[in-house]
Structure formats: structure tokens, C-alpha cells
Design a protein around this motif. Structure first.
Motif, PDB file in Angstrom:
ATOM      1  N   VAL A 194     -26.341  57.537  -6.212  1.00 58.70           N
ATOM      2  CA  VAL A 194     -26.972  56.226  -6.030  1.00 58.70           C
ATOM      3  C   VAL A 194     -26.001  55.413  -5.183  1.00 58.70           C
ATOM      4  N   PRO A 195     -26.336  55.196  -3.920  1.00 57.93           N
ATOM      5  CA  PRO A 195     -25.420  54.466  -3.042  1.00 57.93           C
ATOM      6  C   PRO A 195     -25.089  53.072  -3.576  1.00 57.93           C
ATOM      7  N   ASP A 196     -23.840  52.666  -3.369  1.00 57.49           N
ATOM      8  CA  ASP A 196     -23.388  51.358  -3.840  1.00 57.49           C
ATOM      9  C   ASP A 196     -24.276  50.231  -3.346  1.00 57.49           C
ATOM     10  N   GLU A 197     -24.707  50.308  -2.086  1.00 56.94           N
ATOM     11  CA  GLU A 197     -25.514  49.218  -1.525  1.00 56.94           C
ATOM     12  C   GLU A 197     -26.890  49.133  -2.184  1.00 56.94           C
ATOM     13  N   VAL A 198     -27.431  50.265  -2.594  1.00 58.08           N
ATOM     14  CA  VAL A 198     -28.732  50.271  -3.279  1.00 58.08           C
ATOM     15  C   VAL A 198     -28.579  49.651  -4.663  1.00 58.08           C
ATOM     16  N   TYR A 199     -27.538  50.049  -5.382  1.00 58.70           N
ATOM     17  CA  TYR A 199     -27.302  49.483  -6.708  1.00 58.70           C
ATOM     18  C   TYR A 199     -27.006  47.987  -6.611  1.00 58.70           C
ATOM     19  N   ARG A 252     -33.341  47.920 -18.092  1.00 64.92           N
ATOM     20  CA  ARG A 252     -34.740  48.289 -18.365  1.00 64.92           C
ATOM     21  C   ARG A 252     -35.347  49.003 -17.166  1.00 64.92           C
ATOM     22  N   LEU A 253     -35.059  48.502 -15.979  1.00 64.47           N
ATOM     23  CA  LEU A 253     -35.555  49.141 -14.763  1.00 64.47           C
ATOM     24  C   LEU A 253     -35.030  50.570 -14.660  1.00 64.47           C
ATOM     25  N   LEU A 254     -33.739  50.748 -14.880  1.00 63.16           N
ATOM     26  CA  LEU A 254     -33.158  52.089 -14.852  1.00 63.16           C
ATOM     27  C   LEU A 254     -33.806  52.964 -15.926  1.00 63.16           C
ATOM     28  N   SER A 255     -34.048  52.410 -17.092  1.00 63.46           N
ATOM     29  CA  SER A 255     -34.719  53.156 -18.168  1.00 63.46           C
ATOM     30  C   SER A 255     -36.101  53.613 -17.719  1.00 63.46           C
ATOM     31  N   ALA A 315     -33.470  56.323  -5.103  1.00 63.97           N
ATOM     32  CA  ALA A 315     -32.097  56.816  -5.211  1.00 63.97           C
ATOM     33  C   ALA A 315     -31.895  57.575  -6.524  1.00 63.97           C
ATOM     34  N   VAL A 316     -32.397  57.024  -7.611  1.00 65.78           N
ATOM     35  CA  VAL A 316     -32.249  57.696  -8.907  1.00 65.78           C
ATOM     36  C   VAL A 316     -33.087  58.973  -8.941  1.00 65.78           C
ATOM     37  N   THR A 317     -34.282  58.911  -8.407  1.00 69.95           N
ATOM     38  CA  THR A 317     -35.167  60.075  -8.390  1.00 69.95           C
ATOM     39  C   THR A 317     -34.566  61.214  -7.563  1.00 69.95           C
ATOM     40  N   LEU A 318     -33.907  60.865  -6.477  1.00 64.85           N
ATOM     41  CA  LEU A 318     -33.297  61.853  -5.585  1.00 64.85           C
ATOM     42  C   LEU A 318     -31.778  61.898  -5.769  1.00 64.85           C
TER      43      LEU A 318
END
Length: 164
Positions: free
Chosen positions: A114-119, A133-136, A105-108
């Protein structure tokens, strides 16, 4: 490497030696990468780097991070299945699946934000500090991919730390 007697195609020529042309920026990127890795499971860190690199068609980074993952004990099977992780869910933990969905989602991000359900799924599996950290890690590998793809870095010559 190849099963035929036909010669392999020659490697392309890189457009520039980025680390030499922007050494301070390059070193800052290395530090960002190291900082993003702190507090993240190394297995997860590798999966995120490989998957983002696959999505971005970054051959150099796929080569590098696949070799690093294998050197750190990741299995060939899980790496091979990574490009089809949705159909190969049973190779990954629920936590890894949430991280892979967030990575894509972040890459695309220009396609669907970034859809709410993915976050929300990622937030269910990661405490806030670890999610940061993951987002970083996702942001940094996407930056690396853009550098490597734009400068046409050549895959195949990387050797992981500790490998001979």
C-alpha cells in the motif's frame, strides 16, 4: 435483457454451497461484514465493495453489491463509471476517490503493498476510527470475493433487501 433472439449461455455450476459446508464461518463472515459497515457511509461502503469485486473479477459480488447500491439510491452512471474511476474522477468526491485508491491498493497488495501516498490521501479524508472501518470493509469484501470466486458462486439470482 438481450437484443438478439439468440439464447443466453447457460449458467455455470457452483463448486460448492459454501454456507452449507462452513455455516459457522459463513455466519462469522456476515457478522464481520456488518461490523465493518458500522460508522461508514453506506454509499462509500457500496462503492468499495463493487470496486474490489471488479478488481477481483467476482461476478457474484459485483451482481450483489451493484443491486444493493441501486436499491439504496446509487446512480447507474456512477456504478458504470466505477471501473474507470481514475478517468471519471468528476463523478466522485475527493473522499470517495481516496477510498477507491485505498481499496485498489489493499486488494492488489501483492503488487505494490500500500503506497504511502495512497494511505496518506485516505488518512487526509478519514478520521482514524473511520479509516479503520474503511480498511475493515476492504478486507472483508476481499475475503468474500475469494470465497465466491473459488466456489464459483453464480451471479444473477440475488435480490436486495426490501426488493420484490
Amino acid at each position: 435483457m438481450t437484443t438478439t433472439t439468440e439464447a443466453l449461455a447457460p449458467a455455470h455450476t457452483p463448486r460448492m454451497a459454501f454456507p452449507e459446508q462452513a455455516p459457522e464461518f459463513y455466519r462469522a463472515m456476515v457478522r464481520l461484514d456488518q461490523e465493518a459497515a458500522k460508522g461508514l457511509d453506506p454509499v462509500l461502503f457500496h462503492l468499495v465493495k463493487i470496486r474490489a469485486s471488479q478488481v477481483n473479477h467476482c461476478a457474484f459480488c459485483i451482481d450483489m453489491h451493484t443491486k444493493d447500491a441501486l436499491a439504496d439510491g446509487e446512480t447507474v452512471e456512477r456504478i458504470v463509471q466505477l471501473s474507470a474511476w481514475r478517468e471519471s474522477r468528476h463523478f466522485y468526491t475527493e473522499r470517495e476517490l481516496a477510498a477507491l485508491a485505498l481499496t485498489e491498493a489493499v486488494t492488489l497488495i501483492s503488487e505494490n503493498a500500500v503506497p504511502d501516498e495512497v494511505y496518506a490521501a485516505a488518512a487526509d479524508h478519514f478520521e482514524q476510527a473511520e479509516l479503520a472501518r474503511l480498511l475493515s470493509a476492504i478486507v472483508v469484501i476481499n475475503a468474500w470475493n475469494r470465497i465466491a470466486v473459488t466456489t464459483l458462486m453464480v451471479p444473477g439470482h440475488y435480490t436486495p433487501r426490501g426488493a420484490q
